[in-house]
Design a protein around this motif. Structure first.
Motif, PDB file in Angstrom:
ATOM      1  N   PHE A   9      65.031 -50.580  14.092  1.00 18.01           N
ATOM      2  CA  PHE A   9      63.956 -51.066  13.238  1.00 18.01           C
ATOM      3  C   PHE A   9      63.630 -52.526  13.516  1.00 18.01           C
ATOM      4  O   PHE A   9      64.529 -53.350  13.686  1.00 18.01           O
ATOM      5  N   ASP A  10      62.347 -52.830  13.516  1.00 22.25           N
ATOM      6  CA  ASP A  10      61.892 -54.209  13.568  1.00 22.25           C
ATOM      7  C   ASP A  10      62.471 -54.938  12.355  1.00 22.25           C
ATOM      8  O   ASP A  10      62.359 -54.448  11.220  1.00 22.25           O
ATOM      9  N   THR A  11      63.073 -56.097  12.581  1.00 23.65           N
ATOM     10  CA  THR A  11      63.790 -56.786  11.504  1.00 23.65           C
ATOM     11  C   THR A  11      62.870 -57.188  10.357  1.00 23.65           C
ATOM     12  O   THR A  11      63.199 -56.948   9.184  1.00 23.65           O
ATOM     13  N   ALA A  12      61.725 -57.773  10.651  1.00 24.32           N
ATOM     14  CA  ALA A  12      60.819 -58.209   9.582  1.00 24.32           C
ATOM     15  C   ALA A  12      60.318 -57.022   8.768  1.00 24.32           C
ATOM     16  O   ALA A  12      60.304 -57.064   7.532  1.00 24.32           O
ATOM     17  N   GLY A  46      71.093 -56.692  17.349  1.00 23.50           N
ATOM     18  CA  GLY A  46      70.537 -57.502  16.280  1.00 23.50           C
ATOM     19  C   GLY A  46      69.547 -56.777  15.383  1.00 23.50           C
ATOM     20  O   GLY A  46      68.848 -57.413  14.592  1.00 23.50           O
ATOM     21  N   CYS A  47      69.477 -55.460  15.485  1.00 23.25           N
ATOM     22  CA  CYS A  47      68.532 -54.673  14.680  1.00 23.25           C
ATOM     23  C   CYS A  47      69.269 -53.640  13.852  1.00 23.25           C
ATOM     24  O   CYS A  47      70.303 -53.114  14.270  1.00 23.25           O
ATOM     25  N   ARG A  48      68.708 -53.307  12.694  1.00 26.79           N
ATOM     26  CA  ARG A  48      69.191 -52.155  11.944  1.00 26.79           C
ATOM     27  C   ARG A  48      68.927 -50.927  12.809  1.00 26.79           C
ATOM     28  O   ARG A  48      67.824 -50.745  13.316  1.00 26.79           O
ATOM     29  N   THR A  49      69.937 -50.085  12.943  1.00 22.10           N
ATOM     30  CA  THR A  49      69.822 -48.939  13.837  1.00 22.10           C
ATOM     31  C   THR A  49      70.424 -47.718  13.162  1.00 22.10           C
ATOM     32  O   THR A  49      71.403 -47.824  12.436  1.00 22.10           O
TER      33      THR A  49
END
Length: 96
Positions: A9-12, A46-49
């Protein structure tokens, strides 16, 4: 065919969706719909996965599965064919 879906997922967008409740809502809907044999969640790059293993009966299922991840979260997705140990043994037994 057994596949593993990986969604990053895109962090923002994910931050926003956590606060609005959209992320838990999508995860529940997806889990209820796909009924994966396994689902895992954690950070990668560095991303929710999330990683989900489920049966993909037909490739036409990909767009309705993928679109909510793309449109709501700017997610990067991969669908990878995978095997469990029984599948591997069955496949290896066919090699001559």
């Amino acid at each position: 065919m057994r596949v593993m879906l990986k969604a990053q997922f895109d962090t923002a967008k994910a931050n926003e969706s956590v606060h609005t409740g959209k992320l838990p809502e999508l995860m529940k809907e997806t889990l209820d719909h796909l009924k994966p044999e396994a689902a895992y969640f954690g950070p990668e790059d560095g991303c929710r996965t999330c990683w989900m293993v489920f049966d993909l009966e037909d490739s036409s299922q990909i767009p309705p599965i993928a679109e909510p991840f793309f449109s709501q979260f700017n997610a990067k997705l991969t669908f990878t064919p995978i095997m469990n140990a029984d599948d591997l043994q069955k496949g290896l037994s066919q090699i001559r």
